[in-house]
Design a protein around this motif. Sequence first.
Motif, PDB file in Angstrom:
ATOM      1  N   ALA A 144      -4.513   4.780   8.943  1.00 36.71           N
ATOM      2  CA  ALA A 144      -5.624   3.987   8.416  1.00 36.71           C
ATOM      3  C   ALA A 144      -5.135   3.047   7.329  1.00 36.71           C
ATOM      4  O   ALA A 144      -4.349   3.432   6.460  1.00 36.71           O
ATOM      5  CB  ALA A 144      -6.710   4.899   7.863  1.00 36.71           C
ATOM      6  N   LEU A 145      -5.600   1.801   7.403  1.00 42.03           N
ATOM      7  CA  LEU A 145      -5.374   0.809   6.366  1.00 42.03           C
ATOM      8  C   LEU A 145      -6.733   0.493   5.754  1.00 42.03           C
ATOM      9  O   LEU A 145      -7.582  -0.143   6.395  1.00 42.03           O
ATOM     10  CB  LEU A 145      -4.754  -0.458   6.964  1.00 42.03           C
ATOM     11  N   LEU A 146      -6.932   0.961   4.505  1.00 43.59           N
ATOM     12  CA  LEU A 146      -8.244   0.855   3.883  1.00 43.59           C
ATOM     13  C   LEU A 146      -8.149   0.133   2.540  1.00 43.59           C
ATOM     14  O   LEU A 146      -7.194   0.337   1.785  1.00 43.59           O
ATOM     15  CB  LEU A 146      -8.833   2.250   3.657  1.00 43.59           C
ATOM     16  N   PRO A 147      -9.148  -0.688   2.213  1.00 44.93           N
ATOM     17  CA  PRO A 147      -9.144  -1.348   0.900  1.00 44.93           C
ATOM     18  C   PRO A 147      -9.326  -0.339  -0.216  1.00 44.93           C
ATOM     19  O   PRO A 147     -10.021   0.682  -0.048  1.00 44.93           O
ATOM     20  CB  PRO A 147     -10.336  -2.305   0.994  1.00 44.93           C
ATOM     21  N   ASP A 148      -8.721  -0.603  -1.336  1.00 47.13           N
ATOM     22  CA  ASP A 148      -8.799   0.309  -2.481  1.00 47.13           C
ATOM     23  C   ASP A 148     -10.043  -0.031  -3.307  1.00 47.13           C
ATOM     24  O   ASP A 148      -9.948  -0.496  -4.450  1.00 47.13           O
ATOM     25  CB  ASP A 148      -7.531   0.203  -3.322  1.00 47.13           C
ATOM     26  N   ASN A 149     -11.208   0.195  -2.706  1.00 53.23           N
ATOM     27  CA  ASN A 149     -12.477  -0.052  -3.382  1.00 53.23           C
ATOM     28  C   ASN A 149     -13.509   0.966  -2.890  1.00 53.23           C
ATOM     29  O   ASN A 149     -13.158   1.916  -2.173  1.00 53.23           O
ATOM     30  CB  ASN A 149     -12.963  -1.495  -3.130  1.00 53.23           C
ATOM     31  N   GLY A 150     -14.754   0.779  -3.265  1.00 57.49           N
ATOM     32  CA  GLY A 150     -15.786   1.730  -2.888  1.00 57.49           C
ATOM     33  C   GLY A 150     -15.964   1.855  -1.389  1.00 57.49           C
ATOM     34  O   GLY A 150     -16.177   2.953  -0.860  1.00 57.49           O
ATOM     35  N   TYR A 151     -15.883   0.719  -0.695  1.00 54.54           N
ATOM     36  CA  TYR A 151     -16.018   0.736   0.760  1.00 54.54           C
ATOM     37  C   TYR A 151     -14.891   1.553   1.386  1.00 54.54           C
ATOM     38  O   TYR A 151     -15.120   2.371   2.286  1.00 54.54           O
ATOM     39  CB  TYR A 151     -15.989  -0.694   1.288  1.00 54.54           C
ATOM     40  N   GLY A 152     -13.688   1.365   0.894  1.00 55.94           N
ATOM     41  CA  GLY A 152     -12.558   2.125   1.418  1.00 55.94           C
ATOM     42  C   GLY A 152     -12.710   3.618   1.176  1.00 55.94           C
ATOM     43  O   GLY A 152     -12.340   4.442   2.033  1.00 55.94           O
ATOM     44  N   ILE A 156      -3.033   7.592   5.429  1.00 57.92           N
ATOM     45  CA  ILE A 156      -4.071   6.683   4.941  1.00 57.92           C
ATOM     46  C   ILE A 156      -3.452   5.837   3.852  1.00 57.92           C
ATOM     47  O   ILE A 156      -3.013   6.358   2.819  1.00 57.92           O
ATOM     48  CB  ILE A 156      -5.289   7.440   4.395  1.00 57.92           C
ATOM     49  N   GLU A 157      -3.360   4.550   4.096  1.00 54.80           N
ATOM     50  CA  GLU A 157      -2.764   3.617   3.144  1.00 54.80           C
ATOM     51  C   GLU A 157      -3.876   2.776   2.521  1.00 54.80           C
ATOM     52  O   GLU A 157      -4.615   2.089   3.219  1.00 54.80           O
ATOM     53  CB  GLU A 157      -1.744   2.711   3.839  1.00 54.80           C
ATOM     54  N   ARG A 158      -4.002   2.816   1.190  1.00 57.35           N
ATOM     55  CA  ARG A 158      -5.013   2.056   0.472  1.00 57.35           C
ATOM     56  C   ARG A 158      -4.351   0.847  -0.176  1.00 57.35           C
ATOM     57  O   ARG A 158      -3.344   0.977  -0.879  1.00 57.35           O
ATOM     58  CB  ARG A 158      -5.672   2.931  -0.598  1.00 57.35           C
ATOM     59  N   TYR A 159      -4.901  -0.331   0.054  1.00 59.23           N
ATOM     60  CA  TYR A 159      -4.300  -1.559  -0.467  1.00 59.23           C
ATOM     61  C   TYR A 159      -5.226  -2.256  -1.464  1.00 59.23           C
ATOM     62  O   TYR A 159      -6.443  -2.168  -1.404  1.00 59.23           O
ATOM     63  CB  TYR A 159      -3.957  -2.525   0.671  1.00 59.23           C
ATOM     64  N   GLY A 160      -4.584  -2.952  -2.398  1.00 58.02           N
ATOM     65  CA  GLY A 160      -5.323  -3.752  -3.371  1.00 58.02           C
ATOM     66  C   GLY A 160      -5.726  -5.090  -2.795  1.00 58.02           C
ATOM     67  O   GLY A 160      -5.478  -5.399  -1.623  1.00 58.02           O
ATOM     68  N   ALA A 196       0.261  -6.543  -1.689  1.00 56.81           N
ATOM     69  CA  ALA A 196      -0.043  -5.126  -1.515  1.00 56.81           C
ATOM     70  C   ALA A 196      -0.486  -4.840  -0.085  1.00 56.81           C
ATOM     71  O   ALA A 196      -0.088  -3.831   0.513  1.00 56.81           O
ATOM     72  CB  ALA A 196      -1.136  -4.710  -2.495  1.00 56.81           C
ATOM     73  N   MET A 197      -1.284  -5.730   0.483  1.00 61.16           N
ATOM     74  CA  MET A 197      -1.744  -5.548   1.862  1.00 61.16           C
ATOM     75  C   MET A 197      -0.555  -5.546   2.815  1.00 61.16           C
ATOM     76  O   MET A 197      -0.475  -4.728   3.730  1.00 61.16           O
ATOM     77  CB  MET A 197      -2.720  -6.660   2.240  1.00 61.16           C
ATOM     78  N   GLN A 198       0.384  -6.465   2.578  1.00 61.34           N
ATOM     79  CA  GLN A 198       1.552  -6.562   3.457  1.00 61.34           C
ATOM     80  C   GLN A 198       2.410  -5.300   3.379  1.00 61.34           C
ATOM     81  O   GLN A 198       2.858  -4.777   4.410  1.00 61.34           O
ATOM     82  CB  GLN A 198       2.390  -7.787   3.091  1.00 61.34           C
ATOM     83  N   GLN A 199       2.616  -4.816   2.166  1.00 63.38           N
ATOM     84  CA  GLN A 199       3.446  -3.620   1.998  1.00 63.38           C
ATOM     85  C   GLN A 199       2.849  -2.413   2.720  1.00 63.38           C
ATOM     86  O   GLN A 199       3.562  -1.657   3.401  1.00 63.38           O
ATOM     87  CB  GLN A 199       3.598  -3.313   0.505  1.00 63.38           C
TER      88      GLN A 199
END
Length: 403
Positions: free
Chosen positions: A190-198, A219-223, A228-231
């Motif tokens: 999983a690639l999820l944003p590091d926010n409330g939605y994620g 589960i990878e959370r990105y800023g 950060a998304m690319q990494q």
Amino acid sequence: MGWFRTEGLGERARAFAPMLAALGLLAACSSTLDSAGVAPGTPGTAAAGGETLGNGTVRVALLVPRSAPGNAGVIATNLKNAADLALREYQGQANLQILVKDDRGTPEGAREAASEAIAQGAELIIGPLFAQSVVAAASVARPAGVPVVAFSTDTSVAARNVYLLSFLPQSDVDRIIGYAAGRGKRSIAALLPDNGYGTVMQAALQRVATTSGARIVTIERYGADRTAMQQKAETVAKLAQSGQVDAVFMPDGGDAAPFLGQVLSANGVRPGQVQLLGSGQWDDPRIAAAPALKGGWYPAPDRAGFAAFANRYQGVFGAAPVRTASLGYDATSLAAGLSSRFGKDGFKPANLASPNGFIGVDGAFRFLPDGTNQRQLAVYELGGGTPVQIERAPQTFARTGSS
């Protein structure tokens, strides 16, 4: 689930009868709609503290942010118009009077609007739109024994007798992960944003993985920044290349999904090798046109229901509705159907939270006792143009995930 009978209705009415009925609540209906598919309605009238739609004996309040800044006012107008349309289409069966109240988009405004509506005899509150306004309205409605059917997507404000009719992220996860697992895609990154939605999506993913037999590899959370998304995407790509995952769940919408797809593709992840899984946020022309997402699957309501509603709405009000307008229509139809069938008991928890559910513009839905909802969704596949529906939405709650 009960179904709406169409005997005696005109051809146009039969075309959208399933969208008019909730739990077969208008099975005795025998009226014929006019050539536009809409019966003449009762004009809105001025009333103390707002506008009134309809002249029935059952009073229902509609709390919307009509004077709030930005696009909130536009959404409010659409929700009110959709409620008006539902009353028109229930002509002769809807014993409702809708008290339209401006909650100003603030907790204080919602509290005042709810208090005023209850003082005027409202037996159900539809709305508000914003989470904190829902909390404020509920603080008044709960002691008065008046249920709330709100439009917020923040599940933290849901509670017994405070129901959310909105499109909740959890339904997306239930549908797409269950569908993928049913087709052998059970090792998920999983690639999820590091926010409330994620955070919401992560919790839902962990729950659904347990019940569907899927395994979460990472589960990878990105800023918010692209570096950060690319990494994070490159980390997932390595796992895919090594054969450890056969599906990547990346529900973020807008420009995020196409960018993540590009990174995965640039790092050797091919559509035939790993299945990309999205959310309802992928129901977006930008995502449909993204080459790197071709072949991806995502859940969304059946488009035909909203398209039919939008045509009728535009025919009456002269403009296309915003996407959330269907919630105003469904809430009003639900209120009309429940009060028609059950009378003074229509808005009791046993009826509002019926496990059989209801049929609305966007398909089958039901409220859960905790105030959240479940929706039955279709599954679409991206093909570099118009998404193609690859599995219809289930029409009952006998089974979820894959029908």
